[in-house]
Design an enzyme around this catalytic site. Structure first.
Site, PDB file in Angstrom:
ATOM      1  CE  LYS A   1       9.513  81.074 -28.551  1.00 40.68           C
ATOM      2  NZ  LYS A   1       8.323  81.942 -28.596  1.00 40.68           N
TER       3      LYS A   1
ATOM      4  NE  ARG B   1      12.209  85.995 -26.561  1.00 38.90           N
ATOM      5  CZ  ARG B   1      11.600  84.958 -25.968  1.00 38.90           C
ATOM      6  NH1 ARG B   1      12.291  83.978 -25.474  1.00 38.90           N
ATOM      7  NH2 ARG B   1      10.289  84.921 -25.901  1.00 38.90           N
TER       8      ARG B   1
ATOM      9  NE  ARG C   1       1.984  81.154 -22.216  1.00 40.37           N
ATOM     10  CZ  ARG C   1       3.077  81.290 -22.973  1.00 40.37           C
ATOM     11  NH1 ARG C   1       3.521  80.272 -23.680  1.00 40.37           N
ATOM     12  NH2 ARG C   1       3.702  82.441 -23.039  1.00 40.37           N
TER      13      ARG C   1
ATOM     14  NE  ARG D   1       5.256  83.293 -18.930  1.00 46.64           N
ATOM     15  CZ  ARG D   1       5.839  83.061 -20.093  1.00 46.64           C
ATOM     16  NH1 ARG D   1       5.827  81.836 -20.600  1.00 46.64           N
ATOM     17  NH2 ARG D   1       6.434  84.031 -20.748  1.00 46.64           N
TER      18      ARG D   1
ATOM     19  NE  ARG E   1       6.069  87.850 -23.304  1.00 45.79           N
ATOM     20  CZ  ARG E   1       5.198  86.868 -23.037  1.00 45.79           C
ATOM     21  NH1 ARG E   1       4.044  87.133 -22.452  1.00 45.79           N
ATOM     22  NH2 ARG E   1       5.475  85.634 -23.382  1.00 45.79           N
TER      23      ARG E   1
HETATM   24  O1  C5P Z   1      10.436  82.436 -23.968  1.00 51.48           O
HETATM   25  P1  C5P Z   1       9.511  82.982 -22.937  1.00 51.48           P
HETATM   26  O2  C5P Z   1       8.297  83.635 -23.525  1.00 51.48           O
HETATM   27  O3  C5P Z   1       9.185  82.011 -21.872  1.00 51.48           O
HETATM   28  O4  C5P Z   1      10.312  84.148 -22.219  1.00 51.48           O
HETATM   29  C1  C5P Z   1       9.724  84.889 -21.182  1.00 51.48           C
HETATM   30  C2  C5P Z   1      10.531  86.154 -20.933  1.00 51.48           C
HETATM   31  O5  C5P Z   1      11.870  85.811 -20.553  1.00 51.48           O
HETATM   32  C3  C5P Z   1      10.688  87.062 -22.124  1.00 51.48           C
HETATM   33  O6  C5P Z   1       9.556  87.883 -22.350  1.00 51.48           O
HETATM   34  C4  C5P Z   1      11.902  87.857 -21.701  1.00 51.48           C
HETATM   35  O7  C5P Z   1      11.563  88.811 -20.715  1.00 51.48           O
HETATM   36  C5  C5P Z   1      12.767  86.794 -21.033  1.00 51.48           C
HETATM   37  N1  C5P Z   1      13.704  86.196 -22.014  1.00 51.48           N
HETATM   38  C6  C5P Z   1      14.792  86.958 -22.422  1.00 51.48           C
HETATM   39  N2  C5P Z   1      15.681  86.454 -23.326  1.00 51.48           N
HETATM   40  C7  C5P Z   1      15.526  85.221 -23.823  1.00 51.48           C
HETATM   41  C8  C5P Z   1      14.423  84.426 -23.416  1.00 51.48           C
HETATM   42  C9  C5P Z   1      13.519  84.947 -22.512  1.00 51.48           C
HETATM   43  O8  C5P Z   1      14.946  88.078 -21.990  1.00 51.48           O
HETATM   44  N3  C5P Z   1      16.429  84.755 -24.709  1.00 51.48           N
HETATM   45 MG    MG Z   2       7.772  79.428 -24.087  1.00 45.13          MG
END
Ligand code: C5P
Ligand code: MG
Length: 190
Positions: free
Chosen positions: A14, A89, A128, A134, A146
């Protein structure tokens, strides 16, 4: 005004694709994950709170995420459009986004999912993690959480947007450029 939601499991691409598409279509790219990480880095109250969830691979509570997203949208009053990456989400977040946009006489134009098998995604995340630092990318347990969060809370959005005729899928495996071209064709046709 084009409003695109990029959808997909962790590691689907994404962020990579949003970064390319924002240039092509002059869109403002809002990555909720990036905003959280910037707050964590800056040690803001929001960052401290979000960290306790992100560190476990869990989703941050809807009210917090929605307020943050809303503030990010307000920061860009002259935007020609938005590409949301990692938001919504949950169904509650999708409903909040619809309400927020409706107030501005706007709507989500398309939700495009990048699709890939879990095994590929886990490999990508671990790879990654070597560079990103991270912790949620390097720890197998956090990665698993996740995916569980995705299946439980995020996957229902496929139905949510399908019912509105706004859901399309693109194969997330392949050359970055060819995937980008497929996404661009969909956005072009809106
Ligand atoms: O989108 P990304 O993988 O960078 O998001 C990292 C973390 O941020 C997610 O695993 C979650 O813990 C948090 N997050 C969230 N709600 C969202 C986007 C991200 O809780 N809408
Ligand atoms: Mg991302």
């Amino acid at each position: 005004m084009k409003i695109i939601v990029l959808f997909g499991k962790p590691g689907a691409g994404k962020g990579t694709q949003a970064a390319l598409l924002k240039e092509t279509f002059s869109l403002v790219h809002i990555s909720t994950g990036d905003v959280f990480r910037a707050n964590i880095k800056g040690n803001t109250p929001l960052g401290v709170m979000a960290k306790s969830f992100i560190d476990k691979g869990e989703l941050v509570p809807d009210a917090v995420t929605v307020d943050m997203l809303s503030a990010e949208v307000e920061k860009n009053p002259d935007a020609k459009g938005f590409i949301f990456d990692g938001f919504p989400r949950t169904t509650a977040q999708a409903e909040a986004l619809d309400a927020l946009l409706e107030e501005k006489c706007l709507k989500v134009d398309a939700t495009i999912a990048l699709v890939a098998d879990d095994e590929v995604l886990i490999e990508r995340l671990l790879e990654r993690g070597k560079r990103s630092g991270r912790s949620d990318d390097t720890d197998a347990l956090k990665i698993r959480t996740r995916f569980e969060e995705y299946n439980l809370k995020t996957a229902p959005l496929i139905t949510y947007y399908s019912q509105q005729g706004k859901y399309q899928e693109v194969n997330g495996i392949g050359e970055i450029e060819s995937i980008s071209a497929k996404l661009a064709a969909i956005i072009e046709a809106l």
